[in-house]
Design a protein around this motif. Structure first.
Motif, short mmCIF file in Angstrom:
data_model
loop_
_atom_site.label_atom_id
_atom_site.label_comp_id
_atom_site.label_asym_id
_atom_site.label_seq_id
_atom_site.Cartn_x
_atom_site.Cartn_y
_atom_site.Cartn_z
N TYR A 36 34.78 42.25 43.62
CA TYR A 36 34.23 41.13 42.86
C TYR A 36 35.16 40.75 41.70
O TYR A 36 35.34 39.59 41.38
CB TYR A 36 32.85 41.49 42.32
N THR A 37 35.73 41.76 41.05
CA THR A 37 36.62 41.50 39.92
C THR A 37 37.83 40.69 40.33
O THR A 37 38.20 39.71 39.66
CB THR A 37 37.10 42.83 39.30
N TYR A 38 38.45 41.07 41.45
CA TYR A 38 39.66 40.36 41.87
C TYR A 38 39.34 38.95 42.35
O TYR A 38 40.16 38.05 42.20
CB TYR A 38 40.38 41.16 42.96
N ILE A 39 38.15 38.76 42.92
CA ILE A 39 37.75 37.41 43.30
C ILE A 39 37.57 36.56 42.04
O ILE A 39 38.01 35.40 41.98
CB ILE A 39 36.46 37.43 44.14
N MET A 40 36.92 37.11 41.00
CA MET A 40 36.77 36.38 39.74
C MET A 40 38.11 36.13 39.08
O MET A 40 38.38 35.03 38.56
CB MET A 40 35.83 37.15 38.80
N MET A 41 38.97 37.15 39.06
CA MET A 41 40.29 37.00 38.45
C MET A 41 41.11 35.94 39.16
O MET A 41 41.89 35.21 38.53
CB MET A 41 41.01 38.34 38.47
N SER A 42 40.94 35.85 40.47
CA SER A 42 41.71 34.87 41.23
C SER A 42 41.41 33.44 40.80
O SER A 42 42.25 32.55 40.96
CB SER A 42 41.45 35.04 42.74
N VAL A 43 40.21 33.21 40.26
CA VAL A 43 39.86 31.87 39.76
C VAL A 43 40.80 31.48 38.62
O VAL A 43 41.30 30.35 38.56
CB VAL A 43 38.39 31.82 39.31
N PHE A 44 41.06 32.42 37.71
CA PHE A 44 41.93 32.15 36.57
C PHE A 44 43.38 31.99 37.02
O PHE A 44 44.10 31.11 36.54
CB PHE A 44 41.82 33.27 35.54
N ILE A 45 43.81 32.84 37.95
CA ILE A 45 45.17 32.73 38.47
C ILE A 45 45.32 31.42 39.25
O ILE A 45 46.36 30.74 39.17
CB ILE A 45 45.51 33.93 39.36
N ALA A 46 44.27 31.04 39.97
CA ALA A 46 44.31 29.79 40.74
C ALA A 46 44.46 28.58 39.83
O ALA A 46 45.14 27.61 40.18
CB ALA A 46 43.04 29.65 41.58
N PHE A 47 43.82 28.62 38.66
CA PHE A 47 43.94 27.52 37.71
C PHE A 47 45.41 27.30 37.33
O PHE A 47 45.92 26.17 37.36
CB PHE A 47 43.11 27.81 36.45
N TRP A 48 46.11 28.39 36.97
CA TRP A 48 47.51 28.29 36.57
C TRP A 48 48.39 27.95 37.77
O TRP A 48 49.38 27.22 37.63
CB TRP A 48 47.97 29.59 35.92
N THR A 49 48.04 28.46 38.95
CA THR A 49 48.81 28.15 40.15
C THR A 49 48.71 26.66 40.47
O THR A 49 49.71 26.00 40.77
CB THR A 49 48.30 28.96 41.35
N LYS A 50 47.50 26.14 40.40
CA LYS A 50 47.29 24.71 40.65
C LYS A 50 48.05 23.86 39.63
O LYS A 50 48.62 22.81 39.97
CB LYS A 50 45.78 24.42 40.57
N LEU A 51 48.08 24.31 38.39
CA LEU A 51 48.74 23.57 37.33
C LEU A 51 50.26 23.57 37.49
O LEU A 51 50.92 22.53 37.40
CB LEU A 51 48.36 24.16 35.97
N LEU A 52 50.84 24.75 37.75
CA LEU A 52 52.29 24.87 37.81
C LEU A 52 52.88 24.43 39.15
O LEU A 52 54.07 24.11 39.23
CB LEU A 52 52.71 26.31 37.50
N PHE A 53 52.07 24.45 40.21
CA PHE A 53 52.55 24.03 41.53
C PHE A 53 51.82 22.78 42.02
O PHE A 53 51.60 22.63 43.22
CB PHE A 53 52.36 25.18 42.54
N LYS A 54 51.45 21.90 41.11
CA LYS A 54 50.60 20.76 41.48
C LYS A 54 51.28 19.80 42.45
O LYS A 54 50.60 19.10 43.21
CB LYS A 54 50.16 20.01 40.23
N LYS A 55 52.60 19.75 42.50
CA LYS A 55 53.28 18.80 43.38
C LYS A 55 53.13 19.16 44.86
O LYS A 55 53.40 18.33 45.74
CB LYS A 55 54.76 18.70 43.02
N TYR A 56 52.67 20.40 45.16
CA TYR A 56 52.56 20.82 46.56
C TYR A 56 51.24 20.39 47.20
O TYR A 56 51.03 20.58 48.40
CB TYR A 56 52.74 22.34 46.68
N GLN A 57 50.32 19.87 46.41
CA GLN A 57 49.09 19.26 46.93
C GLN A 57 48.15 20.21 47.67
O GLN A 57 47.34 19.77 48.50
CB GLN A 57 49.43 18.08 47.86
N TYR A 58 48.22 21.52 47.40
CA TYR A 58 47.21 22.43 47.95
C TYR A 58 45.96 22.33 47.10
O TYR A 58 46.05 22.26 45.86
CB TYR A 58 47.72 23.88 47.96
N ASN A 59 44.79 22.34 47.74
CA ASN A 59 43.56 22.26 46.95
C ASN A 59 43.18 23.64 46.40
O ASN A 59 43.79 24.65 46.75
CB ASN A 59 42.41 21.63 47.75
N PHE A 60 42.17 23.65 45.57
CA PHE A 60 41.78 24.87 44.87
C PHE A 60 41.38 25.98 45.84
O PHE A 60 41.73 27.14 45.63
CB PHE A 60 40.61 24.56 43.92
N TYR A 61 40.68 25.64 46.91
CA TYR A 61 40.19 26.65 47.85
C TYR A 61 41.34 27.23 48.69
O TYR A 61 41.31 28.41 49.05
CB TYR A 61 39.11 26.04 48.75
#
Length: 239
Positions: free
Chosen positions: A123-148
């Motif tokens: 559960y912790t790593y799933i929750m932590m992945s939300v925060f990592i996903a936010f930064w991943t989406k921000l820094l790699f936004k040109k690749y057009q992968y969605n949040f999921y």
């Protein structure tokens, strides 16, 4: 005339429905083991995913997201099952230094939350992945992968990272504390950096730099939130 088993109409003393029904297997140890393996898709999915995530992590995850999902274990069961294995090994080999690292919050609800985290890695790593996903989406936004899709990437990366750390834990008693910390810290950051960087663009150095930052910033954000929630509970519940 009706069948005594299913109550359907029959002729010539034969019930077509019952004859065509497959015979049920007896519930024994083999049956239970098969069901457990099937529950996590371990009979092929888990071991295949581990192999691919070691040899070609970014490429294999990209293939899972974009073209072929038939061989890999699904991402959320993968991270949870990896966490179960890690928890089992950590129960016997967890370094003492990690158990006593929370002295400065020993009277705080932060410690309560941290203890929950230590026993609920899936559960912790799933929750932590939300925060990592936010930064991943921000820094790699040109690749057009969605949040999921990014969350799928991180479930595999975090799950495999736990398996690497699990294998290192038994070495703690044979290594100097500082040496072990360097190895553990290196693995914790090095593997996600390689896997995430390879996933987006394995030929660009900037891809690996961004991958390192997403993982580091995601971890920091998660633990700042944990500290914040703990201190807020201290204020509200200790009045």
């Amino acid at each position: 005339m009706n069948c005594k088993n299913c109550n359907s109409l029959i002729s010539d003393d034969k019930c077509v429905l019952c004859i065509e029904k497959p015979k049920l297997k007896r519930i024994d140890s083999h049956y239970i083991w098969h069901e457990l393996m099937h529950l996590f898709h371990i009979e092929k999915g888990f071991l295949y995913s581990v192999k691919e995530l070691i040899t070609r992590p970014g490429d294999s995850i990209r293939e899972y997201i974009t073209s072929d999902r038939s061989k890999h274990m699904k991402p959320i069961p993968f991270v949870i099952f990896s966490a179960l294995l890690y928890t089992f090994i950590a129960h016997y080999f967890k370094p003492e230094a990690l158990k006593t690292a929370d002295d400065f919050v020993k009277d705080s609800y932060v410690l309560v939350i941290r203890k929950w985290i230590d026993t609920h890695y899936g559960y912790t790593y799933i929750m932590m992945s939300v925060f990592i996903a936010f930064w991943t989406k921000l820094l790699f936004k040109k690749y057009q992968y969605n949040f999921y899709e990014i969350m799928t990437l991180l479930c595999y990366v975090l799950g495999q990272g736990m398996l690497f750390t699990m294998l290192e834990l038994p070495l703690h008693k044979y290594l100097n504390q500082q040496v072990f910390n360097v190895i553990a810290f290196g693995t914790t950051l090095a593997y996600p950096t390689i896997a995430i960087g390879q996933f987006f663009d394995k030929f660009k150095i900037s891809s690996y730099v961004k991958a390192f930052l997403t993982f580091l910033l995601g971890h920091l954000a998660f633990y700042f939130i944990v500290l914040g929630i703990g201190f807020i509970l201290d204020i509200l519940l200790k009045k």
